[in-house]
Design an enzyme around this catalytic site. Structure first.
Site, PDB file in Angstrom:
ATOM      1  N   HIS A  88     -35.886 -18.757 -15.612  1.00 35.74           N
ATOM      2  CA  HIS A  88     -35.997 -19.628 -14.177  1.00 35.74           C
ATOM      3  C   HIS A  88     -36.349 -21.128 -14.719  1.00 35.74           C
ATOM      4  O   HIS A  88     -36.949 -21.278 -15.738  1.00 35.74           O
ATOM      5  CB  HIS A  88     -37.452 -18.949 -13.473  1.00 35.74           C
ATOM      6  CG  HIS A  88     -37.475 -19.574 -12.213  1.00 35.74           C
ATOM      7  ND1 HIS A  88     -38.132 -20.902 -12.033  1.00 35.74           N
ATOM      8  CD2 HIS A  88     -37.097 -19.087 -10.924  1.00 35.74           C
ATOM      9  CE1 HIS A  88     -38.171 -21.139 -10.956  1.00 35.74           C
ATOM     10  NE2 HIS A  88     -37.362 -20.265 -10.229  1.00 35.74           N
ATOM     11  N   GLU A 157     -29.466 -21.662  -9.310  1.00 33.85           N
ATOM     12  CA  GLU A 157     -30.459 -22.269  -9.018  1.00 33.85           C
ATOM     13  C   GLU A 157     -30.609 -23.622  -8.831  1.00 33.85           C
ATOM     14  O   GLU A 157     -31.033 -24.028 -10.242  1.00 33.85           O
ATOM     15  CB  GLU A 157     -31.769 -21.780  -9.197  1.00 33.85           C
ATOM     16  CG  GLU A 157     -32.016 -20.111  -8.683  1.00 33.85           C
ATOM     17  CD  GLU A 157     -33.552 -19.999  -8.756  1.00 33.85           C
ATOM     18  OE1 GLU A 157     -34.110 -19.864  -7.482  1.00 33.85           O
ATOM     19  OE2 GLU A 157     -34.191 -19.801  -9.763  1.00 33.85           O
TER      20      GLU A 157
END
Ligand code: PGA
Length: 235
Positions: A88, A157
């Site tokens: 992430h 993302e």
């Protein structure tokens, strides 16, 4: 095909909030959605359910031993965790996780039967062909010496879109998602699921899941009612 929805609760909710959250979530039926919920480590046991995939937000790059404060893939697996989020942008950018660390984490997770949700994405908005090229290079590093990619979901993302109230342009999302899928198919001869994350909300989720395999949601998953409404949009 069942769409994927990952709720990444990040470092939110205290114990009482979790009880209330679960009361709402556990009443729901998520048929036709492949749901993953990633609470903080300390709540994983409370979130155990056969309605969704119990997911950790992080994992150690080490097997076991003297690593104070770390949680290993085998420990996660031993309490029933099914999946783990790796790479992430908050881990890459705030905790300096580079592709070597991410690669180790993926290897440890896969060898302990955890599915991996591998996040990749550009920090700044830039030319989409450059973005695609950089992401593919990043994937090559993250997946170095890994041949068994079946249990990996890639989450695209764009960092600038995360919790910004503005998701990336649909056309750009499609372009990058297709580029990732084509690269993975050409390399591993497998159809790997690619999802999108970055300010997914009730207004954009339907259009987004039309062009990829699902979504990873931060802000809109923190309130159980909002999250259920969001999921209902694509059920
Ligand atoms: P967001 O977060 O939905 O708040 O943009 C997504 C994520 O960080 O995975």
């Amino acid at each position: 095909m069942e769409k994927i929805v990952v709720g990444n609760l990040k470092m939110n909710l205290t114990e009482l909030d979790v009880e209330k959250y679960l009361e709402i979530i556990n009443k729901e039926d998520f048929n036709d959605i492949k749901l993953f919920i990633a609470p903080s480590y300390i709540y994983l046991e409370k979130f155990k359910s056969d309605k969704y995939n119990l997911t950790a937000q992080n994992v150690s790059l080490f097997y076991d031993g003297a690593y104070t404060g770390e949680i290993s893939a085998s420990q996660l697996n031993s309490i029933g965790v099914k999946s783990v989020i790796i790479g992430h942008s908050e881990r890459r950018n705030l905790f300096n996780e580079d592709s070597n660390i991410i690669n180790e984490k993926i290897k440890k997770s896969l060898s302990n039967n955890l599915n991996v949700i591998l996040c990749v994405g550009e920090n700044e908005k830039e030319d989409i062909d450059i973005v695609k090229k950089n992401i593919i290079n990043e994937l090559k590093e993250d997946l170095k010496d890994i041949s068994d990619v079946e249990n990996i979901i890639v989450a695209y993302e764009p960092v600038y879109a995360i919790s910004s109230d503005n998701s990336a342009d649909l056309e750009d999302i499609k372009n990058v998602v297709d580029g990732i899928k084509n690269y993975l198919f050409a390399t591993y001869n497998k159809n790997i699921n690619v999802i999108y994350g970055g300010s997914v909300n009730e207004n954009n989720i339907e259009d987004i899941v039309d062009i990829c395999d699902g979504v990873i949601v931060g802000k809109m998953s923190l309130n159980a009612e909002n999250f259920v409404n969001l999921i209902n949009k694509i059920k």
